[in-house]
Motif scaffolding. Structure first.
Motif, short mmCIF file in Angstrom:
data_model
loop_
_atom_site.label_atom_id
_atom_site.label_comp_id
_atom_site.label_asym_id
_atom_site.label_seq_id
_atom_site.Cartn_x
_atom_site.Cartn_y
_atom_site.Cartn_z
N THR A 107 0.95 5.78 4.76
CA THR A 107 0.06 6.85 5.23
C THR A 107 0.43 7.37 6.61
N LYS A 155 0.86 -1.19 0.00
CA LYS A 155 0.00 0.00 0.00
C LYS A 155 0.89 1.24 0.00
N ARG A 190 -6.45 7.56 2.53
CA ARG A 190 -7.37 6.53 3.01
C ARG A 190 -8.82 6.87 2.67
N THR A 193 -8.60 3.23 11.78
CA THR A 193 -9.44 2.41 10.90
C THR A 193 -10.46 1.68 11.77
N SER A 231 -9.19 6.09 -0.83
CA SER A 231 -8.71 4.73 -1.13
C SER A 231 -7.52 4.72 -2.08
N ASN A 245 -13.62 4.86 8.99
CA ASN A 245 -13.05 4.40 10.25
C ASN A 245 -14.11 4.37 11.35
N ASP A 253 -4.52 4.90 -1.20
CA ASP A 253 -3.46 4.11 -0.58
C ASP A 253 -3.53 2.65 -0.98
N GLU A 254 -4.70 2.21 -1.48
CA GLU A 254 -4.89 0.81 -1.86
C GLU A 254 -4.42 0.50 -3.28
#
Length: 221
Positions: A78, A75, A104, A209, A107, A203, A109-110
């Motif tokens: 972060t 990933k 995050r 999260t 998304s 989160n 970071d994914e």
């Protein structure tokens, strides 16, 4: 009754074929074009992480995959590596940066997980890969979530993401295992894009999260 049994048998056969063969074809058909289309975003995000958080740009961690087999997930980073007076890392919520929150929430970071999909460790859709230490905490029913490859997004993610309880999340994961199909995967991907735009369920309150999963027995105690 015979007609119902025949229909159930047919649905199970379709589900098994999709999980065993169809998902990989589906993943490859979407992942290659996605990486090409998203390459500018990947590049810009990598630069932002490098200049604001430093190296490494990517966060790497061992997670359980299909049947619990370990693999390295990637990933975009972060969080910082800020430590307390005792030398230990500060809680996630304190190390999560403003850029990290944005990555995050969107998304972004994914996105490096697309390379995990190409490698075959992950699928576009499936139960999210959690932590290795959770494996011994699952009930026999919950561990069934590992009967399919983990996904970048999943049925639990579009039905609450991190705003629902662990028990609810695992029930949704197992439901997906039993009902997976190409049409359901398409539906989940479309719903995921909508959820990202709305930024829902990112989160739990007070958590970066979600709180750690302690296991069913720990909850009873």
């Amino acid at each position: 009754m015979k007609n119902n049994d025949a229909q159930m048998s047919s649905d199970k056969s379709k589900n098994k074929f999709h999980i065993s063969y169809g998902k990989r074809i589906f993943d490859m058909a979407l992942t290659f074009p996605a990486l090409i289309a998203l390459s500018p975003i990947l590049f810009i995000t990598a630069l932002l992480v490098r200049f604001q958080l430093g190296s490494p740009v990517l966060f790497k961690q061992i997670r359980p995959g299909l049947r619990g087999k370990p693999f390295a997930i990637f990933k975009f980073r972060t969080m910082t590596d800020v430590r307390g007076k005792d030398g230990g890392l500060l809680p996630d919520a304190e190390r999560l940066t403003r850029l990290g929150r944005f990555l995050r929430a969107t998304s972004l970071d994914e996105l490096p997980e697309l390379f995990n999909v190409l490698k075959g460790d992950m699928s576009l859709v499936g139960p999210r890969p959690l932590l290795m230490r959770y494996l011994e905490r699952y009930t026999p029913e919950q561990v069934r979530r590992h009967e399919v490859k983990p996904g970048i997004t999943g049925w639990a993610q579009v039905n609450g993401r991190n705003a629902i309880t662990w028990e609810e999340k695992f029930k949704l994961d197992v439901w997906y295992v039993d009902h997976g199909s190409i049409w359901l995967d398409i539906k989940i991907i479309v719903m995921t894009l909508w959820k990202i735009l709305k930024r829902e369920g990112i989160n739990q309150a007070g958590q970066a999260t979600m709180e750690e999963f302690k296991g069913a027995q720990a909850k009873k105690d």
